[in-house]
Design a protein around this motif. Structure first.
Motif, PDB file in Angstrom:
ATOM      1  N   ALA A  42       2.304 -17.586   2.159  1.00 35.40           N
ATOM      2  CA  ALA A  42       1.157 -17.083   2.816  1.00 35.40           C
ATOM      3  C   ALA A  42       1.738 -15.511   3.751  1.00 35.40           C
ATOM      4  N   GLU A  43       2.866 -15.688   4.473  1.00 37.34           N
ATOM      5  CA  GLU A  43       3.553 -14.679   5.123  1.00 37.34           C
ATOM      6  C   GLU A  43       3.365 -13.604   3.321  1.00 37.34           C
ATOM      7  N   GLN A  44       4.207 -13.663   2.720  1.00 37.71           N
ATOM      8  CA  GLN A  44       4.368 -12.693   1.199  1.00 37.71           C
ATOM      9  C   GLN A  44       3.015 -12.250   1.136  1.00 37.71           C
ATOM     10  N   VAL A  45       1.756 -13.230   1.077  1.00 41.38           N
ATOM     11  CA  VAL A  45       0.090 -12.573   0.756  1.00 41.38           C
ATOM     12  C   VAL A  45      -0.529 -12.299   1.651  1.00 41.38           C
ATOM     13  N   TYR A  46       0.403 -12.210   3.084  1.00 39.35           N
ATOM     14  CA  TYR A  46      -0.082 -11.112   4.175  1.00 39.35           C
ATOM     15  C   TYR A  46       0.329  -9.960   4.099  1.00 39.35           C
ATOM     16  N   LEU A  47       1.863  -9.696   3.379  1.00 40.14           N
ATOM     17  CA  LEU A  47       2.050  -8.595   3.651  1.00 40.14           C
ATOM     18  C   LEU A  47       1.824  -7.880   2.668  1.00 40.14           C
ATOM     19  N   ARG A  48       0.961  -8.361   1.311  1.00 42.17           N
ATOM     20  CA  ARG A  48       0.563  -7.730   0.785  1.00 42.17           C
ATOM     21  C   ARG A  48      -0.906  -7.041   0.914  1.00 42.17           C
ATOM     22  N   LEU A  49      -0.963  -8.175   1.462  1.00 43.99           N
ATOM     23  CA  LEU A  49      -2.315  -7.841   2.027  1.00 43.99           C
ATOM     24  C   LEU A  49      -2.873  -6.361   2.829  1.00 43.99           C
ATOM     25  N   LYS A  50      -1.998  -6.774   4.224  1.00 46.99           N
ATOM     26  CA  LYS A  50      -1.812  -5.465   5.031  1.00 46.99           C
ATOM     27  C   LYS A  50      -1.297  -4.468   4.350  1.00 46.99           C
ATOM     28  N   GLU A  51      -0.553  -3.772   3.515  1.00 44.55           N
ATOM     29  CA  GLU A  51      -0.540  -3.085   2.589  1.00 44.55           C
ATOM     30  C   GLU A  51      -2.078  -2.412   2.778  1.00 44.55           C
ATOM     31  N   GLU A  52      -3.212  -2.739   2.365  1.00 45.29           N
ATOM     32  CA  GLU A  52      -4.029  -2.188   2.141  1.00 45.29           C
ATOM     33  C   GLU A  52      -4.964  -2.035   3.549  1.00 45.29           C
ATOM     34  N   ASN A  53      -4.422  -3.654   4.000  1.00 43.43           N
ATOM     35  CA  ASN A  53      -5.963  -4.029   4.788  1.00 43.43           C
ATOM     36  C   ASN A  53      -5.346  -4.179   6.114  1.00 43.43           C
ATOM     37  N   GLN A  54      -5.247  -3.021   7.207  1.00 42.99           N
ATOM     38  CA  GLN A  54      -4.084  -2.772   8.612  1.00 42.99           C
ATOM     39  C   GLN A  54      -4.510  -3.901   9.729  1.00 42.99           C
ATOM     40  N   GLY A  55      -5.678  -4.346   9.367  1.00 31.52           N
ATOM     41  CA  GLY A  55      -6.777  -4.482  10.510  1.00 31.52           C
ATOM     42  C   GLY A  55      -6.399  -6.271  10.284  1.00 31.52           C
ATOM     43  N   VAL A  56      -5.902  -7.113   9.228  1.00 36.88           N
ATOM     44  CA  VAL A  56      -6.361  -8.372   8.555  1.00 36.88           C
ATOM     45  C   VAL A  56      -4.558  -8.816   9.518  1.00 36.88           C
ATOM     46  N   VAL A  57      -5.558 -10.448   9.825  1.00 37.01           N
ATOM     47  CA  VAL A  57      -4.460 -11.005  10.411  1.00 37.01           C
ATOM     48  C   VAL A  57      -3.837 -12.078   9.782  1.00 37.01           C
ATOM     49  N   LEU A  58      -2.678 -12.712  10.395  1.00 36.01           N
ATOM     50  CA  LEU A  58      -2.181 -13.325   9.331  1.00 36.01           C
ATOM     51  C   LEU A  58      -3.235 -15.044   9.523  1.00 36.01           C
TER      52      LEU A  58
END
Length: 160
Positions: free
Chosen positions: A42-58
């Motif tokens: 989940a943390e790796q998915v979060y880091l990849r998603l955060k590259e595109e969407n800075q507002g996303v939370v874990l």
């Protein structure tokens, strides 16, 4: 139509069937998992998603992964002592290193029919994980624990 197209159609049909609508984050998380050749936590998915969407939370990632898993759109792979990892739905099995937790895909013959006959109840699916020692851990274990009954690599010798 390629495999990604088939998966996308299946996803749409499942969401229509359950009467829901997939959020943009859920759709992007699914794309990340299906586009990866690794088994992501989940943390790796979060880091990849955060590259595109800075507002996303874990928490958003954890909630969406739980929903995607519950609806049968991703596989969750649990290995004791390691965080859950997520995988695409294509039929395959896994090798799991008993020492370091390394997870590798393997393609074995589909055992569904054989297992179905043996268990005698309707099966939804099966998840085969074969425990082994990867090359790196095998090399380490042969250097560090030869001749011992209990090995630092997690392997145990049978006592006679």
């Amino acid at each position: 139509m390629g495999i990604n197209g088939k998966i996308r159609i299946r996803i749409i049909l499942i969401y229509i069937f359950v009467g829901g609508a997939m959020t943009k984050n859920a759709e992007r998380i699914l794309e990340i998992i299906n586009g990866s050749d690794k088994h992501l936590s989940a943390e790796q998915v979060y880091l990849r998603l955060k590259e595109e969407n800075q507002g996303v939370v874990l928490a958003t990632v954890y909630n969406n992964l739980a929903l995607l898993y519950k609806q049968g759109l991703v596989r969750k792979i649990s290995v004791e002592g390691y965080p859950d990892r997520y995988d695409k739905l294509t039929r395959h099995d896994h090798l799991v290193c008993r020492s370091c937790g390394k997870l590798s895909d393997i393609m074995l013959e589909d055992l569904t029919e054989n297992l179905q006959q043996q268990v005698g109840v309707p099966m939804l699916s099966y998840d085969l994980k074969i425990n082994y020692l990867c090359d790196e851990c095998l090399k380490k274990s042969s250097n560090n624990c030869s001749g011992q009954e209990s090995h630092s690599c997690g392997w145990k010798d049978e006592l006679s």
